[in-house]
Design a protein around this motif. Structure first.
Motif, PDB file in Angstrom:
ATOM      1  N   ASN A 127       0.820  -1.034  -0.066  1.00 35.17           N
ATOM      2  CA  ASN A 127       0.121   0.007  -0.216  1.00 35.17           C
ATOM      3  C   ASN A 127       0.734   1.297   0.064  1.00 35.17           C
ATOM      4  N   LEU A 128       1.947   1.411   0.648  1.00 36.16           N
ATOM      5  CA  LEU A 128       2.889   2.511   0.729  1.00 36.16           C
ATOM      6  C   LEU A 128       4.086   2.323   0.057  1.00 36.16           C
ATOM      7  N   THR A 129       4.948   1.308   0.410  1.00 36.09           N
ATOM      8  CA  THR A 129       6.261   1.144  -0.292  1.00 36.09           C
ATOM      9  C   THR A 129       6.165   0.926  -1.768  1.00 36.09           C
ATOM     10  N   GLY A 130       4.997   0.226  -2.225  1.00 40.20           N
ATOM     11  CA  GLY A 130       4.722  -0.008  -3.427  1.00 40.20           C
ATOM     12  C   GLY A 130       4.367   1.160  -4.239  1.00 40.20           C
ATOM     13  N   VAL A 131       3.684   2.049  -3.757  1.00 37.48           N
ATOM     14  CA  VAL A 131       3.354   3.367  -4.398  1.00 37.48           C
ATOM     15  C   VAL A 131       4.565   4.078  -4.737  1.00 37.48           C
ATOM     16  N   VAL A 132       5.602   4.314  -3.565  1.00 39.18           N
ATOM     17  CA  VAL A 132       6.743   4.874  -3.615  1.00 39.18           C
ATOM     18  C   VAL A 132       7.505   4.501  -4.694  1.00 39.18           C
ATOM     19  N   ASN A 133       7.694   2.961  -4.786  1.00 41.33           N
ATOM     20  CA  ASN A 133       8.406   2.350  -5.940  1.00 41.33           C
ATOM     21  C   ASN A 133       7.882   2.812  -7.262  1.00 41.33           C
ATOM     22  N   SER A 160     -10.342   5.598   4.455  1.00 36.67           N
ATOM     23  CA  SER A 160      -9.742   5.335   5.476  1.00 36.67           C
ATOM     24  C   SER A 160      -8.141   6.198   5.482  1.00 36.67           C
ATOM     25  N   GLY A 161      -8.006   7.019   4.445  1.00 32.10           N
ATOM     26  CA  GLY A 161      -7.153   7.897   4.356  1.00 32.10           C
ATOM     27  C   GLY A 161      -7.451   8.987   5.017  1.00 32.10           C
ATOM     28  N   MET A 162      -8.902   9.041   5.475  1.00 32.56           N
ATOM     29  CA  MET A 162      -9.157  10.607   6.212  1.00 32.56           C
ATOM     30  C   MET A 162     -10.103  10.133   7.487  1.00 32.56           C
ATOM     31  N   TYR A 163     -10.214   8.656   7.753  1.00 33.98           N
ATOM     32  CA  TYR A 163     -10.763   8.254   8.758  1.00 33.98           C
ATOM     33  C   TYR A 163     -10.265   7.145   9.586  1.00 33.98           C
ATOM     34  N   PRO A 164      -9.817   7.049  10.580  1.00 37.45           N
ATOM     35  CA  PRO A 164      -9.217   5.761  11.324  1.00 37.45           C
ATOM     36  C   PRO A 164     -10.255   4.413  11.115  1.00 37.45           C
ATOM     37  N   VAL A 165      -9.995   3.426  10.333  1.00 37.21           N
ATOM     38  CA  VAL A 165     -10.650   2.305  10.266  1.00 37.21           C
ATOM     39  C   VAL A 165     -10.498   1.497  11.319  1.00 37.21           C
ATOM     40  N   TYR A 166     -11.301   1.088  12.404  1.00 39.19           N
ATOM     41  CA  TYR A 166     -11.088   0.224  13.545  1.00 39.19           C
ATOM     42  C   TYR A 166     -10.752  -1.246  12.975  1.00 39.19           C
ATOM     43  N   THR A 172      -4.769   1.538   7.661  1.00 39.56           N
ATOM     44  CA  THR A 172      -5.024   2.951   7.882  1.00 39.56           C
ATOM     45  C   THR A 172      -3.989   3.886   8.043  1.00 39.56           C
ATOM     46  N   ALA A 173      -2.774   3.140   8.504  1.00 42.13           N
ATOM     47  CA  ALA A 173      -1.681   4.104   8.316  1.00 42.13           C
ATOM     48  C   ALA A 173      -1.189   4.329   7.129  1.00 42.13           C
ATOM     49  N   THR A 174      -1.067   3.361   6.392  1.00 39.90           N
ATOM     50  CA  THR A 174      -0.491   3.253   5.086  1.00 39.90           C
ATOM     51  C   THR A 174      -1.437   4.358   3.957  1.00 39.90           C
TER      52      THR A 174
END
Length: 313
Positions: A127-133, A160-166, A172-174
């Motif tokens: 979700n995050l490293t893959g996008v940066v790559n 979930s990029g704007m609201y914490p998903v329980y 959510t962090a990514t």
């Protein structure tokens, strides 16, 4: 309720003859974006980890023989930089990419301390490293043409990029991280004729939605449905997300939502980034105070549910 994306100006006049590269393109939203792009006359490259799923996706897209020559598929994991870079560069050699869609994603419902560390690392990697790559490889190649040709990068996020998903803390962090990445890239790429669109869909009828729901911990999943306002009957279709994603890309819209819930969340989480228009800014100002008042009630209810669950244990 769905919010339209009509603007008076256009960044990309049309997708006719453009090349759209999509990571995570073999299923779900990625495949739907590919279908919609093809229907608008674009060439598409699909990147995914599974060769069998890519083969099925290509067969699905190429039912009309006229489009087969417009489709390229590449097997690559966005979390593995070397193979991803090779695939993206080969796609650029086929045709220069005009729209880069970072869509690959992963999720798994579980409390952080009850999750396997391998699962958490996999979510971050995709979700995050893959996008940066992906953007690290793609941006220098796009810059070679961007002074004369408007281009776009799409970051497929989530509400979930704007609201914490329980129950999905690392997911959510990514997504929060992806929002920050997009905000910074918007500024970095401004001089280079490359626009960023961050898309925040709500729940979408995709294979990942089934996977997130099929959990062993039913108690956690049922609680998370209430706290996260999960209502499958109101989930978007991948086709609808594809349509408004590409329209927003052509318009050069930065922060993209479709449902009323997305509009409300963007009102609270836009931060220092200005709204796309004066009308949108005025609407967000009107919604802000009643929305914040409602958030107190919602938070009290959520806290009660979480504490009640812990007391039952």
């Amino acid at each position: 309720m769905r919010i339209g994306l009509k603007t008076s100006s256009s960044w990309l006049q049309s997708l006719e003859g453009k090349h759209v590269l999509i990571t995570g393109g073999s299923t779900g939203i990625g495949l739907a974006i590919a279908k919609e792009a093809l229907s608008q006359g674009a060439f598409v490259t699909l990147l995914a980890r599974s060769s069998s799923k890519l083969e099925k996706a290509e067969q699905n897209l190429a039912k009309n023989g006229d489009t087969k020559h417009k489709i390229l598929t590449k097997v690559a994991d966005v979390g593995v930089y070397e193979t991803l870079a090779k695939a993206i560069k080969e796609a650029f050699e086929w045709r220069a990419v005009d729209v880069l869609v970072c869509n690959a994603g992963d999720a798994k419902t579980a409390l952080l301390d009850e999750s396997r560390i391998e699962d958490l690392h996999a979510i971050i990697q995709t979700n995050l490293t893959g996008v940066v790559n992906t953007v690290h490889v793609g941006i220098p190649l796009m810059k070679q043409r961007s002074p004369k040709t408007p281009m776009s990068i799409v970051l497929m996020n989530s509400q979930s990029g704007m609201y914490p998903v329980y129950g999905n803390s690392v997911y959510t962090a990514t997504k929060y991280g992806l929002k920050g990445l997009g905000e910074t890239l918007k500024l970095e790429l401004m001089p280079h004729n490359i626009r960023i669109s961050i898309v925040f869909p709500g729940y979408v009828e995709t294979p990942m939605l089934d996977y997130c729901g099929a959990e062993d911990n039913r108690d956690l999943f049922e609680l998370s449905k209430i706290i996260n306002f999960y209502d499958r009957s109101k989930a978007d279709t991948a086709e609808h997300v594809a349509k408004y994603t590409l329209e927003a890309t052509k318009n050069g819209t930065f922060l993209v939502t479709s449902q009323f819930s997305g509009l409300m969340l963007s009102t609270f989480s836009r931060g220092s980034m200005p709204a796309e228009s004066f009308g949108r800014a005025l609407l967000e100002l009107i919604l802000y105070i009643p929305g914040r008042l409602f958030s107190f009630i919602a938070a009290a209810y959520i806290y009660y549910l979480i504490k009640h669950r812990n007391h039952k244990k």
